[in-house]
Design a protein around this motif. Structure first.
Motif, short mmCIF file in Angstrom:
data_model
loop_
_atom_site.label_atom_id
_atom_site.label_comp_id
_atom_site.label_asym_id
_atom_site.label_seq_id
_atom_site.Cartn_x
_atom_site.Cartn_y
_atom_site.Cartn_z
N TYR A 467 0.85 -1.19 0.00
CA TYR A 467 0.00 0.00 0.00
C TYR A 467 0.89 1.25 0.00
O TYR A 467 2.12 1.17 0.19
CB TYR A 467 -0.91 0.00 1.22
N TYR A 468 0.27 2.37 -0.15
CA TYR A 468 1.02 3.63 -0.05
C TYR A 468 0.94 4.20 1.36
O TYR A 468 1.94 4.63 1.92
CB TYR A 468 0.46 4.66 -1.05
N VAL A 469 -0.27 4.16 1.92
CA VAL A 469 -0.44 4.74 3.24
C VAL A 469 -1.34 3.84 4.10
O VAL A 469 -2.25 3.18 3.58
CB VAL A 469 -1.05 6.16 3.15
N LYS A 470 -1.01 3.80 5.38
CA LYS A 470 -1.86 3.08 6.33
C LYS A 470 -2.47 4.11 7.26
O LYS A 470 -1.76 4.91 7.89
CB LYS A 470 -1.03 2.08 7.14
N LEU A 485 -14.04 8.37 4.77
CA LEU A 485 -12.62 8.16 4.52
C LEU A 485 -12.39 7.35 3.24
O LEU A 485 -11.49 7.62 2.45
CB LEU A 485 -11.98 7.44 5.72
N PHE A 486 -13.27 6.34 3.06
CA PHE A 486 -13.14 5.48 1.87
C PHE A 486 -13.34 6.30 0.59
O PHE A 486 -12.66 6.08 -0.41
CB PHE A 486 -14.18 4.35 1.95
N LYS A 491 -12.01 5.23 -2.99
CA LYS A 491 -12.39 3.81 -2.86
C LYS A 491 -11.25 2.88 -3.24
O LYS A 491 -11.48 1.72 -3.59
CB LYS A 491 -13.64 3.51 -3.70
N ASN A 492 -10.03 3.42 -3.18
CA ASN A 492 -8.85 2.60 -3.46
C ASN A 492 -8.25 2.18 -2.13
O ASN A 492 -7.20 2.68 -1.69
CB ASN A 492 -7.84 3.42 -4.28
N LEU A 604 -7.19 1.47 7.53
CA LEU A 604 -7.45 1.39 6.09
C LEU A 604 -6.11 1.47 5.35
O LEU A 604 -5.30 2.37 5.61
CB LEU A 604 -8.34 2.56 5.64
N LEU A 605 -5.90 0.52 4.46
CA LEU A 605 -4.71 0.55 3.61
C LEU A 605 -5.13 1.12 2.27
O LEU A 605 -6.14 0.72 1.70
CB LEU A 605 -4.15 -0.87 3.42
N SER A 606 -4.36 2.08 1.77
CA SER A 606 -4.74 2.71 0.52
C SER A 606 -3.52 2.85 -0.39
O SER A 606 -2.41 3.06 0.07
CB SER A 606 -5.34 4.09 0.78
N GLY A 607 -3.78 2.71 -1.67
CA GLY A 607 -2.72 2.88 -2.65
C GLY A 607 -2.71 4.25 -3.27
O GLY A 607 -1.91 4.54 -4.16
N THR A 608 -3.60 5.13 -2.77
CA THR A 608 -3.70 6.47 -3.35
C THR A 608 -2.62 7.38 -2.80
O THR A 608 -2.47 7.51 -1.58
CB THR A 608 -5.08 7.07 -3.03
#
Length: 773
Positions: A467-470, A485-486, A491-492, A604-608
């Motif tokens: 992921y990019y950010v946790k 948040l999503f 929604k990534n 939430l793990l996000s790739g954004t």
């Protein structure tokens, strides 16, 4: 004896190069072992001293609203000596307009008998209202002084506290303050103590959420846990002893890690060094054969001569180990201890050595002395006339390869000579192969250890997680907050719920991490073969390290529960996954809900790729961290052992060069007469040099072939020794490291061979053949 003493000093100077290698190996062996032992033993001794003076708790019970009545019942349990309750809360501190995380704990000066904090400066603990004692590192990083005011807020209530002292707690030798951090961030995270009156003023509730226990050494921990769980019922969360209480266990693991690292390496280093020293001393003494005969002819007794030659090994090794013993506490030990200070908070940092270092030093001296005596014994007990002659060469006989006439006839003359010579001198050939094998083994282990540490970190934060950010949520975050948040991350994202729990089998019980994952793209689970393991809809996945410790296999049935919920979940193990960190149970959201639980995400793990500050400032977000920062953190943790790894690597390289050069020079010294004879017989320089190269190539190739598989096996043991209960490292060596290790071994061997072969050109024919007159 006066003349023998003069001869001894003259010989030591004349053969200073050969003796220097013995000095260097005894010095390095003792320097490394003693230096690193000073680190881990010093850390261990200071820890034990602090445990004793602070009366550190044996175990910590976490719960909710624990009453005085519950405490009385626990005190009456068999084996329980002392119980001390406390309240722990997490607050936000406003320091110079920056928000910091400050954990506050209640303390009662009248019953502060367990885990007593160490006061560095300021007043003693008192019942003073609105007074706080904070940890020194946090105060230093935020420029907080005694009598300064700190505004803290909790549950939307703000209170001003006055700093009355700076302290260190024995319970937080390793304090990270964050669930995502692996190294301390003293600027952001700190802890402090306030009186019970102040704590009640903040919380306005009664009851405690942590109990510190002191129990007798013969208490069964599993039984104790069960009894406490029965007393507290729904109030019970979990219990931790010193081996899994994170503030202490990290430090204990580090001590064990350094100790295993040094002992395992030093053991192999010493074995190889002693083998080489033994061979060196034996061969050096054997070159004194004619002098032994001369001395006997002059009337010296056998005992005098044995003592004389025994002093060769004694003096050189004594010098080496003495310099090593004196140097280590002032070089390696303080340098390595300073590296630990960045990660751990102790009131005293002091290196310390045990008698084992002196025993090891004595063994080195004894080994060298006995070797010198045994090597000279054969010449000493001979008659002077026999000793004055060179030892007759061993008779030649048909070797194994000559039975294969088809193969034998295809060999050149140089190869036939070399193979016959190696067969005739099996001991010398064996020593040459062992030297190359041992050197290659140590180099693979040394290069591979660093590759394994770095590679495991990169695997964890790069392949397992990508992921990019946790984003960590506040405990009171609502479903609407999650939806909001999503949408912010387009929604990534992938939700997960991270919990602490306990697992138990019929024989064992352990605190674990429980990871409940929603299906997504940012977590990749694999088994030992590297195959991707999908999240099962029924059953759980368990990490390899935990499975090994608990004796759990694929298909086994386990029981675990979440902290805060005493109901155990019984589940089948669908597969074993190899994940470095965290060690525990992994299961899907669907499976979790099948067990009758509701999924409430904690992160939430996000790739954004987004502006982290915008997310961090949201009221329902507790903290954020990027994958790159987590990778940097774990790599920084390696700094505490980096110096040790590089030290061992440098020692392995130096040992490799010294061993191969030393044996090469001795081989040449032993065979000077053979080379001189070959020159008399009409051999050209090139032909003699070719023969020398052939033997060296044979020893190097065989040694390298043996060293590679043995080195890889040793690397697995080596890496396994630095693995802790919470973090499993994977043994690996990169192609570049393997090539470098091979180049050092083969290159050193060939370089030494080239130097030796050049000596043939300068061979003094008269001196070499004179001994047979």
């Amino acid at each position: 004896m006066k003349y023998l003493l003069r001869k001894l000093l003259r010989d030591l100077w004349d053969m200073r190069i050969q003796f220097f290698s013995v000095f260097l190996m005894s010095f390095l062996g003792v320097l490394i072992y003693t230096g690193i032992e000073g680190v881990w033993l010093g850390m261990d001794k200071q820890l034990n001293a602090w445990i004793k003076t602070s009366n550190l708790a044996d175990a910590w019970v976490s719960g909710n609203m624990v009453s005085d009545g519950d405490i009385s019942k626990i005190k009456n349990l068999n084996g329980i000596k002392e119980v001390q309750p406390t309240i722990i809360i997490n607050t936000k501190a406003d320091i110079s307009n920056n928000t910091r995380d400050l954990q506050l704990m209640s303390i009662n000066p009248n019953r502060n008998s367990i885990s007593k904090p160490y006061i560095i400066a300021g007043d003693s603990f008192s019942e003073s209202q609105n007074a706080v004692w904070i940890n020194e590192d946090f105060a230093k990083e935020n420029h907080i002084n005694i009598n300064d005011n700190i505004k803290v807020s909790v549950n939307k209530k703000q209170i001003t506290l006055i700093v009355r002292g700076l302290i260190l707690s024995p319970e937080y030798i390793s304090y990270t303050g964050s669930t995502t951090a692996l190294q301390p961030d003293y600027k952001q995270y700190g802890y402090g103590y306030v009186s019970e009156q102040t704590m009640k003023q903040i919380l306005k509730v009664s009851g405690y959420n942590q109990l510190k226990l002191i129990y007798s050494s013969d208490t069964n921990f599993s039984d104790l846990e069960q009894k406490i769980e029965n007393i507290l019922g729904a109030k019970y969360y979990n219990i931790s002893d010193r081996t899994n209480f994170r503030g202490i266990s990290n430090y204990i693991d580090k001590i064990a890690q350094i100790r295993k690292l040094s002992i395992l390496f030093s053991l192999v280093f010493f074995l190889l060094a002693l083998l080489t020293m033994q061979t060196t001393m034996k061969r050096l003494i054997e070159t004194e054969r004619t002098q032994i005969g001369t001395l006997k002819a002059l009337g010296y007794h056998n005992k005098q001569l044995l003592l004389h030659f025994g002093l060769y090994g004694f003096i050189i090794s004594l010098l080496g180990v003495t310099v090593g013993l004196i140097t280590a506490p002032h070089t390696i030990t303080p340098i390595l201890l300073n590296l630990q200070k960045k990660f751990y908070s102790m009131p005293v940092w002091k290196g310390q050595n045990s008698f084992v270092a002196y025993v090891v030093s004595g063994l080195v001296i004894l080994c060298c002395t006995i070797t010198s005596i045994l090597a000279s014994k054969k010449g000493v007990i001979e008659m002077p006339a026999e000793a004055l002659r060179n030892e007759a060469p061993r008779g030649g006989k048909q070797i194994l390869w000559e039975h294969f006439s088809g193969f034998w006839n295809t060999l050149s003359f140089e190869w036939k000579w070399s193979l016959r010579d190696m067969s005739r001198n099996k001991g010398r050939t064996f020593m040459g192969i062992i030297s190359v094998t041992g050197s290659m083994m140590l180099l693979i282990a040394s290069f591979g250890l660093w590759d394994s540490l770095v590679g495991t970190n990169q695997f964890l934060y790069g392949k397992q997680y990508d992921y990019y950010v946790k984003i960590i949520l506040q405990p009171d975050a609502t479903e609407d907050n999650c939806m909001s948040l999503f949408n912010l991350v387009n929604k990534n994202g992938q939700w997960l719920e991270e919990k602490n729990g306990e697992i138990r089998t019929a024989k064992n019980q352990k605190n674990i991490a429980v990871e409940i994952l929603e299906r997504g793209l940012f977590i990749h689970l694999k088994d030992e073969s590297g195959a991707v393991i999908p999240l099962p809809t029924s059953g759980v996945l368990i990490t390899h390290k935990l499975a090994e410790e608990m004796g759990i296999q694929k298909g086994s049935t386990i029981q675990f529960h979440i902290v805060g919920n005493t109901d155990y979940i019984t589940a089948d193990v669908s597969d074993i996954i190899t994940i470095p960190y965290p060690q525990g149970v992994y299961l899907s959201k669907d499976c979790w809900e099948k067990y009758g639980n509701s999924f409430k995400p904690t992160a939430l793990l996000s790739g954004t790729n987004m502006k982290i500050d915008d997310i961090s400032n949201l009221p329902y977000v507790k903290e954020t961290t990027t994958l790159q920062k987590q990778l940097d953190d774990v790599n920084n943790v390696l700094n505490s052992v980096q110096m040790i790894v590089f030290l061992l690597l440098a020692a392995a390289v130096l040992l490799n060069v010294v061993v191969l050069y030393d044996l090469g020079v001795l081989n040449f010294t032993e065979r000077k007469r053979e080379y001189a004879t070959m020159k008399v017989m009409g051999f050209h320089q090139k032909e003699i040099r070719t023969i020398i190269f052939r033997e060296s190539i044979f020893n190097t190739v065989i040694g390298w072939l043996l060293g590679v598989p043995i080195g890889i096996q040793f690397l697995k043991i080596y890496v396994g020794s630095v693995t802790t209960d919470n973090f499993e490292y994977r043994p690996m060596i990169t192609l570049l490291s393997f090539i470098i290790a091979s180049c050092i071994t083969i290159g050193t061997s060939m370089f030494v061979c080239m130097l030796i072969s050049r000596k043939v050109k300068k061979l003094d024919m008269i001196e070499s053949l004179k001994s047979v007159e």
